[in-house]
Design a protein around this motif. Structure first.
Motif, PDB file in Angstrom:
ATOM      1  N   CYS A 159      -3.564   4.118   1.516  1.00 49.88           N
ATOM      2  CA  CYS A 159      -4.129   3.901   2.841  1.00 49.88           C
ATOM      3  C   CYS A 159      -3.638   5.007   3.765  1.00 49.88           C
ATOM      4  O   CYS A 159      -2.546   5.543   3.584  1.00 49.88           O
ATOM      5  N   VAL A 189       0.840  -1.195   0.000  1.00 52.05           N
ATOM      6  CA  VAL A 189       0.000   0.000   0.000  1.00 52.05           C
ATOM      7  C   VAL A 189       0.877   1.247   0.000  1.00 52.05           C
ATOM      8  O   VAL A 189       2.013   1.213   0.460  1.00 52.05           O
ATOM      9  N   LEU A 219       1.628  -4.398   3.551  1.00 52.64           N
ATOM     10  CA  LEU A 219       0.413  -4.265   4.342  1.00 52.64           C
ATOM     11  C   LEU A 219       0.687  -4.555   5.819  1.00 52.64           C
ATOM     12  O   LEU A 219       0.179  -3.857   6.702  1.00 52.64           O
ATOM     13  N   GLU A 247      -8.376   2.358   3.920  1.00 59.92           N
ATOM     14  CA  GLU A 247      -8.097   2.409   2.481  1.00 59.92           C
ATOM     15  C   GLU A 247      -8.849   3.601   1.894  1.00 59.92           C
ATOM     16  O   GLU A 247     -10.070   3.593   1.790  1.00 59.92           O
TER      17      GLU A 247
END
Length: 172
Positions: free
Chosen positions: A60, A19, A34, A50
Motif C-alpha cells: 500500500c 500491509v 492496517l 493498495e
C-alpha cells in the motif's frame, strides 16, 4: 458492498490485516498493521491506496488518489497519441495502362509508402485481357523493382477472380 469504480482499493476498502507500507515520499516503512497505515495516511491528509493486492502482504502507498488517477489518465492519453495507425492505400491499374498514367500511380504509391502506409496494388482484367496475364505480371515486376528501396512485398502478386493483387509495406 460493490465498488463503484474498478480502480485499486483505497482507505476503508482494504481488507488485509497487515500491509507493506510506502509513505508519501516513496520511503519503505516496512510491514505495519492496517490501522497504523490508515492513521499515517490520515495524518498526512492523503489516501492509503493498495498498489499490489496480490503480494504477501499487500503493498500500500500513501498518496493523493485523485492526482494519481489523473496522472495515469494523462500517461494513457499520451501513449494513445503516439500510436501510429497503418492504413492500406489502394492503387488501381489496368494491363493497358499508358506511361503517364503509370507514372502518376507510382508517384502516389511512393507518397503513400513515405507516409508509412501500406499500398495495395490492384489490376483488374476485363474480357479478353484474361488471356494476357503475363502483361500484368510484367507490370507488377516493374512496380516491385521501382519501389524496392521504399517497400517490402508483404503479399506476392496473386489472382483473386479477375483481379491480380500485391501488397507492399513500408520499409522500417
Amino acid at each position: 458492498m460493490p465498488r463503484k469504480d474498478r480502480g485499486p482499493r483505497r482507505n476503508s476498502d482494504i481488507t488485509a490485516p497487515d500491509v507493506r507500507l510506502v509513505d508519501a515520499d516513496g520511503e519503505m516503512c516496512g510491514i505495519v498493521t492496517l490501522a497504523k497505515a490508515q492513521e499515517m495516511a490520515d495524518d498526512a491528509g492523503l489516501d492509503l491506496v493498495e498498489m499490489s493486492p496480490n503480494a504477501e502482504p499487500p503493498v500500500c502507498k500513501i498518496l493523493d488518489y485523485g492526482k494519481h488517477k489523473y496522472e495515469q489518465q494523462k500517461k494513457a492519453n499520451e501513449a494513445r497519441k503516439k500510436q501510429k495507425t497503418v492504413e492500406v492505400k489502394e492503387v488501381k491499374l489496368s494491363p493497358r495502362i499508358e506511361k503517364n498514367d503509370y507514372d502518376v500511380k507510382m508517384r502516389n504509391a511512393t507518397r503513400f509508402l513515405n507516409d508509412g502506409n501500406k499500398v495495395k496494388v490492384t489490376m483488374r482484367f476485363r474480357g479478353r485481357e484474361m488471356a494476357h496475364q503475363d502483361i500484368g505480371r510484367d507490370i507488377f515486376t516493374r512496380i516491385r523493382e521501382e519501389l524496392a528501396e521504399l517497400s517490402n512485398v508483404e503479399l506476392e502478386p496473386k489472382f483473386e477472380g479477375r483481379q491480380m493483387i500485391m501488397i507492399l509495406g513500408p520499409k522500417p
